[in-house]
Enzyme design. Sequence first.
Site, PDB file in Angstrom:
ATOM      1  N   HIS A 117       0.866  -1.056  -0.099  1.00  0.00           N
ATOM      2  CA  HIS A 117      -0.376  -0.134   0.299  1.00  0.00           C
ATOM      3  C   HIS A 117       0.137   1.248   0.099  1.00  0.00           C
ATOM      4  O   HIS A 117       0.269   2.367  -0.650  1.00  0.00           O
ATOM      5  CB  HIS A 117      -0.834   0.307   1.032  1.00  0.00           C
ATOM      6  CG  HIS A 117      -1.475   1.156   1.262  1.00  0.00           C
ATOM      7  ND1 HIS A 117      -3.083   0.677   1.098  1.00  0.00           N
ATOM      8  CD2 HIS A 117      -1.513   2.511   1.770  1.00  0.00           C
ATOM      9  CE1 HIS A 117      -3.766   2.103   0.988  1.00  0.00           C
ATOM     10  NE2 HIS A 117      -2.657   3.181   1.240  1.00  0.00           N
ATOM     11  N   GLU A 118       1.576   1.552   1.216  1.00  0.00           N
ATOM     12  CA  GLU A 118       2.684   2.641   0.811  1.00  0.00           C
ATOM     13  C   GLU A 118       3.773   2.893  -0.053  1.00  0.00           C
ATOM     14  O   GLU A 118       3.374   3.699  -0.677  1.00  0.00           O
ATOM     15  CB  GLU A 118       3.479   2.679   2.448  1.00  0.00           C
ATOM     16  CG  GLU A 118       2.999   2.421   3.687  1.00  0.00           C
ATOM     17  CD  GLU A 118       1.212   3.153   3.771  1.00  0.00           C
ATOM     18  OE1 GLU A 118       1.616   4.865   3.076  1.00  0.00           O
ATOM     19  OE2 GLU A 118       0.315   3.665   4.442  1.00  0.00           O
ATOM     20  N   HIS A 120       1.551   4.851  -2.765  1.00  0.00           N
ATOM     21  CA  HIS A 120       1.527   5.813  -2.679  1.00  0.00           C
ATOM     22  C   HIS A 120       3.192   6.231  -3.083  1.00  0.00           C
ATOM     23  O   HIS A 120       3.329   7.237  -3.616  1.00  0.00           O
ATOM     24  CB  HIS A 120       1.366   6.095  -1.173  1.00  0.00           C
ATOM     25  CG  HIS A 120       0.661   6.183  -0.997  1.00  0.00           C
ATOM     26  ND1 HIS A 120      -0.533   6.781  -0.887  1.00  0.00           N
ATOM     27  CD2 HIS A 120      -0.163   5.468   0.337  1.00  0.00           C
ATOM     28  CE1 HIS A 120      -1.601   6.863  -0.111  1.00  0.00           C
ATOM     29  NE2 HIS A 120      -1.286   6.330   0.570  1.00  0.00           N
ATOM     30  N   GLU A 171      -4.788   7.810  -3.301  1.00  0.00           N
ATOM     31  CA  GLU A 171      -4.783   7.029  -2.449  1.00  0.00           C
ATOM     32  C   GLU A 171      -5.278   5.649  -3.779  1.00  0.00           C
ATOM     33  O   GLU A 171      -5.467   4.508  -2.696  1.00  0.00           O
ATOM     34  CB  GLU A 171      -6.142   7.430  -1.835  1.00  0.00           C
ATOM     35  CG  GLU A 171      -6.516   5.759  -1.200  1.00  0.00           C
ATOM     36  CD  GLU A 171      -5.488   5.297   0.462  1.00  0.00           C
ATOM     37  OE1 GLU A 171      -5.044   5.952   0.782  1.00  0.00           O
ATOM     38  OE2 GLU A 171      -5.727   4.084   1.353  1.00  0.00           O
TER      39      GLU A 171
END
Length: 514
Positions: A270-271, A274, A300
Site C-alpha cells: 500500500h505504502e 503511494h 489513495e
Amino acid sequence: MPRQSTSPASTGDLRSQYRTRVAEIHSLGSVLNLLSWDQEVSLPRGGVPARARQRSALATVVHQRLTDPELGRLLDELAGGKHEPFLAADLREMRRQRDRAVKIPSALVAAKSEAESHCHQAWADARRDDTWSVFEPHLARLLDLKRQEAEAVGYETEAYDALLDEYEPGATAAQLATVFSELRRDLTALLAELGPAAPGDGALLSQGFAEDRQQELSRRVLRAVGYDFERGRLDTSLHPFTEGIAPGDVRITTRFHPQELGAGLYASLHEGGHALYEQGLPPEHEGTAVAQAVSVGIHESQSRLWENQVGRSRPFFTYLRPILVELFPDQLGAASEETLYRAANVVRPGAIRIEADEVTYNLHIILRMEMERALLRGDLPVAEVPGVWRERMRDSLGVVVPDDRNGALQDIHWAVGVFGYFPTYTLGNLYSAQFFAAARQALPELDAQIARGDFQPLLAWLRREIHARGSLLLADDLCRQVTGSGVSPAPFLDYLRSKYRALRGDSGGREIRS
Ligand code: ZN
C-alpha cells in the site's frame, strides 16, 4: 478588465521571482515533512516537546511565506499571461493554496493547533481507558473551530465542502453522497449474496512469521514493483505511512504482525503504491505545486491499485508463491497458489476499518462521512456519536461493536482535526478500479506480466498517464482523460462482483489444499 500584456523580458522576470518564492515554500514544507518522518520513526521520547515547537515555528514561517502580499502580487501579475500548461496549473494550484491560507485568520490557526494537541491527547487517553466522555468536550471544541474554519474559507452549499476541498479539490459532499449511496446499496447486496466466510478461512496466513523474513518479503516485493531504494527507504512505525520529502527522497514505513503475514505485506505494498506515485512526479518541475499529487483520493488510488488490484489478484500469487515458499517453507511450503489467493481474499465484516476486506471497507467509510457531515451541521450531538456508531455498524455490517475503542474511538482523524478526509479513501478505491480497468485495456498481457513478476509495463503506464502529470489536471479531469469518464462506482463494483462471486461460487476450491 483584461490586463495589458507585459513585455517578454518583464514576464520572464516575474516568472523567475515567482519560481524562487514557490521553491522556497516547497523546501520549507519538505523540511516539515522530514521532521514528521523523524518523529514517527526515530525521535527519542525526550525530544517530543522540542519537536512540537520546531514544527510549529516552521509551519508559521511557511504560512507567512504563503500569505506574503508579494506572492499575491506576483500571482495577480502572472494571472493574465499566456503560459505553458504546467506553469498555468502551478499558478492555479498556488492560488488555491494561498487563497485558503489568507482566508483563515492566524488566531484561528493558533487556536486550532492548540485544540488539536489537547484533543489528540484526550483521544489517546479515552481510547486507552475506553471512556468517550474524556474525549467528548475536546472534540466539541475542535468541531466548533472547524466550523469557523469552514466559514472563513467559504462554501456554496454546506460547510463540509470547505473542509473536503483541502483534500479533494473540487469535490462536494452532495456529489459524493450520491455516488456513495449507490455504492452502499450494491455493496450491501453483494455482502448478503456472498454470505458468511467459514471460520477457518484465511488461517493459512495467520501463523507465526519471523519478522526478518517478513522484512525480506516486503523488500523483494517493493523492488519488484519498481520502488527505487536509491531514492527512498523502508522503516517500521506504529502506523504505516509514506513521506515524500523530494522526488529523490520518498520514504515509506510499514509494520509487521508476528501472526498475520498479510498485515505487513499489504501495508508495504500500500505504502509502496503511494511512494511509486511520489517517485514518479515530474522531476523537471521539482519545487513547484504542479509537481505534487493532485488530490488525496488520487494518491489513495495508487496505493489501492498496488495493494488490491495487483497484490490481491490471482496472477500475483503465481509470482509470489515461490518467494513465500522460499522464505516460509514450514508454514507455506505446501500451499498452492490458489489456496494462498483465497487466504488473502477472505470477506468477513468486522469492527475495525483498517482491517476490513475489499467488500466491507467502503461501508466503514460511508458511515464515517455521514457522521462527520452530521456533526459539522450540528445535527448529531457529540455525546451521541458512540451510540449512533454502534447502531449503524449493526445495520450496515451486522457487526456488534464491543466497546468504543473498537468503535467511535478507533481512528485518529477527528482527534487531530481532520474532517472531510475519510471519503478520499473510498474515492481512491473507486479510482483504482477505473484506472486498473483502463490499464488492462492498454496492456492486454497484463495478467501474464503480473504472473511472471514483470510489473514494469504497468508502472510505465501509470507513470505516463498519472504520475508524470502531477497536478496538471484536477482529479476529475484526470480521471476523465485516463478512463473516459468521471468517478463512478460501476467499475469497482464490477471488479468486486466478478472476483468474489468466482471465489465464493466455486467453493470446492477451498478444498484445493496441496
Ligand atoms: Zn493510503
